[in-house]
Structure formats: structure tokens, C-alpha cells
Design an enzyme around this catalytic site. Structure first.
Site, PDB file in Angstrom:
ATOM      1  N   PRO A 107      29.729  79.925  15.271  1.00  0.00           N
ATOM      2  CA  PRO A 107      29.925  81.371  15.436  1.00  0.00           C
ATOM      3  C   PRO A 107      28.607  82.146  15.427  1.00  0.00           C
ATOM      4  O   PRO A 107      27.696  81.842  14.653  1.00  0.00           O
ATOM      5  CB  PRO A 107      30.798  81.732  14.235  1.00  0.00           C
ATOM      6  N   LEU A 142      56.894  33.439  45.133  1.00  0.00           N
ATOM      7  CA  LEU A 142      55.545  33.320  44.594  1.00  0.00           C
ATOM      8  C   LEU A 142      55.369  32.085  43.734  1.00  0.00           C
ATOM      9  O   LEU A 142      54.239  31.745  43.354  1.00  0.00           O
ATOM     10  CB  LEU A 142      55.201  34.558  43.756  1.00  0.00           C
ATOM     11  N   TYR A 175      46.118  20.520  46.991  1.00  0.00           N
ATOM     12  CA  TYR A 175      46.758  21.841  46.854  1.00  0.00           C
ATOM     13  C   TYR A 175      47.003  22.433  48.237  1.00  0.00           C
ATOM     14  O   TYR A 175      48.102  22.933  48.534  1.00  0.00           O
ATOM     15  CB  TYR A 175      45.863  22.755  46.026  1.00  0.00           C
TER      16      TYR A 175
END
Length: 389
Positions: A298, A52, A107
Site C-alpha cells: 500500500p 489395435l 514382427y
């Protein structure tokens, strides 16, 4: 398996190394700071190579050839020196096609030279070679403001910074990092996907000259930006955009979240609090309703209303309670005793008035609620009617 990964500290390298380790492989991580002696040691007994390493943005274009071709030459020479005939995967780029907007790319030229070198020397040395031409990559750990528009957009929008798009209609072919890594793991097993190219067009199974990742996404810059701005709004409006399985949106959302700064990882929710307890909307969806949490003090009864079309799930996750329902116009009451000790979902039926009663004298009753549609103030479809009259 003993696996050598060059460019191990790069975007793909980091993701690949982590994935290989989770599979129990021994990973030799080689990068720019590694030594020649380390490379020789790794090449001595590695059983697979993921090459890579490369140069993306050199100061001098001449460095492309050195970084992307000389590195491959050095690797191949070292493998030959150690008489290692293991398979070699090469990370190349679609820019190596040198056509269209890639024509004349330094590139691309360096990547093409690397491909030809690996293919010829690999054949000479007896190494199986797998050459992948990757399109634009995106995913977690990709560096922003470098060579990925997606990474830059994610980073900037996550951090409240502007993005710049000259032409929102420009289309990119994008490859998600997890799809790439899954293909690499398949390559280890000899299950790679082969292809040839007609320019930049993939021709699946036409030859074994190249390999490719079958799943990519073609998306415009404008579409990417629109999605990211939607994601950024989610903590404010609680609306989760559609993210179908294996969709680009799902992968982009995961990528975007990986760029969030610490101060945005958690966000407050609006609690509607009174003497009876609280009600808080948690999440809304574009097509599948919304989620909320209700806390009853409650001995408190909540609800006492009915809907024409809207329906809900009530799921008690803590405490002990009673859910009652009665069809409008009838006298029969349906009683459902619920508890966090035995979690179950109870339908709130259309056309039935319903309530939820906290039976405890001391503990709060906590209920997760899902409705099949988002609450609409203009059309609430909610009508007061006690269950027991």
C-alpha cells in the site's frame, strides 16, 4: 455410435477410448483379459471396429504370428458369425514393408500376414477395411523401456536418469498420438486418408489399399535428446524454447511433461522481496521477451525509469493503482488509473519514464508485466528518472 476397440488397454487403445467417450460414443473395450463371450457380445451390434490388439515384444518370436494374426482371425470370424459387416480399422506397422532394416523382421512378417488376412476376409464378408501402417508412435501414456525410444528418453530425463544413444544421427519417422487419434475420428466419419506405398514411402491417394496419417515428423535421436534436455532446464532458467503450432517440439514437450514425477510438477520461483513488495520473473522466451509479476505494498511507488528500446505491458490483476508516463524532455504526464476490477493492458512506451503507484491504504497491488526482451544485466536499457520532478 457403438464402437469396438481391441487392445483397449494399450497405448493407442487408451488414448482412443478416452477420445471416443468424449465424443459421446459407446465404447466396447476388449483386451487380453476379456472373454470370448464378451467379444461375441460386442461383435453382435458394434458399428465400427478399431483392431489395435497385437504383440510387440513376445518371449518367443513365434508368438508374433499368433498374437498379430490369430487375434485378427478370431475377430473376423466372430464378426462373420454375427453377420456384422461394419468397417474394420487395422493397426499395422511400417515394418510390414519388410525392406531395409525391416527385412526379415518376424514382427513385420506377422503384421503383413494380418494385413492380408483382414483385407481378404473383410472383402469376403463385406466389411470395409482400413489398414494403417504406423511409424514410431509417441505421446502421453506410452510405456517407457518397452518399444518407444521417445517414451524412454522422456521418462529418463524427466526423472533425472541417463539415456543411451549409440548414433545421434539416426533418423526416426514419428507419429504423435493426438494426430493419430484425430485420423481415427475422421475414419469414423468416412474421411480417412488413402495411400499406397513404395517401400516405406507414402504415396498419397495412389490407391485405397492403405490408409495413413498425413502428419508425421522426421527427427534424429540427437535432436530429440537436445530438445528434452532444454525442457528439463526450463524450471531452472525459466526459458521456454520455441514450440510453434503443430511442431514436433510442441508435441514432444507435452509428451515430456506427462512423465514428470510428482516432486517436479511444481517448482519454486525466485522472489526479489523488499519493504516495497516483491518482483518475480515467471517465464522467459527465446524470441518474445519475458513475463514477471510485481506486488506493491500500500502507498508504494515503483518504477521511475525509462528505456530506449525496451517496452512493456503492465496489467493490474488485483488492487487499485495509477500508472504514470512522461516522455523524456517533456513536462506532460499521462495518467492511467488501473484496477483488478477492470483488467486492461497499458503500454510502457520507449523513451517515456514511467511508474506504478498503489493507491490503496490496505491492499497490495498485483501487476503482471511483459517485456519485449529478456533482462540483460550487461545492457539493462534502464535509466532512473522520476515521472514527476
Amino acid at each position: 455410435m457403438k464402437i469396438l476397440v481391441t487392445g483397449a488397454k494399450g497405448f493407442v487403445g487408451k488414448n482412443l477410448c478416452v477420445a471416443l467417450k468424449t465424443k459421446g460414443h459407446t465404447v466396447y473395450e476388449y483386451d487380453i483379459e476379456s472373454t470370448a463371450d464378451e467379444l461375441k457380445e460386442y461383435c453382435k451390434d458394434c458399428e465400427f471396429v478399431f483392431h489395435l490388439a497385437g504383440v510387440n515384444r513376445p518371449k518367443d518370436p513365434k508368438e508374433f504370428l499368433e498374437g498379430n494374426c490369430a487375434a485378427a482371425d478370431n475377430l473376423l470370424a466372430t464378426l462373420k458369425e454375427k453377420s456384422n459387416k461394419c468397417p474394420i480399422m487395422l493397426s499395422s506397422s511400417i515394418q510390414a514393408s519388410l525392406i531395409g532394416r525391416y527385412a526379415g523382421s518376424d514382427y513385420g512378417k506377422s503384421k503383413l500376414a494380418g494385413e492380408e488376412l483382414v483385407r481378404s476376409v473383410g472383402a469376403e464378408n463385406g466389411n470395409k477395411t482400413l489398414i494403417y501402417r504406423f511409424p514410431n508412435l509417441f505421446g502421453k501414456w506410452c510405456r517407457p523401456n518397452y518399444n518407444s525410444a521417445v517414451a524412454t528418453f522422456c521418462h529418463n530425463i524427466a526423472n533425472g536418469l541417463p539415456i543411451q544413444i549409440n548414433d545421434p544421427a539416426v533418423e526416426l519417422e514419428l507419429l504423435y498420438i493426438d494426430d493419430l487419434i484425430n485420423e481415427m475420428l475422421l475414419a469414423l466419419e468416412g474421411k480417412e486418408h488413402y495411400c499406397d506405398y513404395d517401400g516405406v514411402q507414402v504415396l498419397p491417394e495412389k490407391s485405397n489399399r492403405f490408409c495413413y496419417v498425413p502428419t508425421t515428423h522426421k527427427v534424429t535421436l540427437g535432436e530429440i535428446a537436445d530438445l528434452l534436455y532444454k525442457f528439463a532446464e526450463q524450471p531452472k532458467n525459466l526459458v521456454m524454447p520455441e514450440i510453434p503450432n503443430n511442431s514436433f517440439a510442441k508435441k514432444l514437450y507435452s509428451t515430456y511433461l506427462s512423465y514428470l514425477p510428482k516432486e517436479k510438477v511444481a517448482f519454486p520461483l525466485k522472489m526479489n522481496v523488499d519493504e516495497r513488495g516483491s518482483f518475480t520473473e515467471l517465464l522467459k522466451t527465446e524470441k518474445c521477451g519475458q513475463f514477471s509479476v510485481n506486488i506493491s505494498k500500500p502507498n508504494i511507488t515503483k518504477g521511475q525509469h525509462w528505456h530506449h528500446t525496451k517496452w512493456e505491458f503492465f496489467i493490474v490483476v488485483s488492487g487499485t493503482g495509477l500508472i504514470q508516463q512522461r516522455r523524456v524532455g517533456d513536462n506532460e504526464v499521462l495518467n492511467f488509473y488501473v484496477s483488478g476490477d477492470k483488467i486492461e493492458a497499458v503500454h510502457m512506451l520507449p523513451g517515456y519514464t514511467h511508474n506504478i503507484i498503489n493507491l490503496s491504504e490496505t491492499e497490495d497491488l498485483v501487476t503482471l508485466m511483459w517485456a519485449n526482451e529478456q533482462f540483460d544485466k550487461e545492457n539493462p536499457d534502464t535509466f532512473y528518472l522520476p515521472v514527476e520532478e
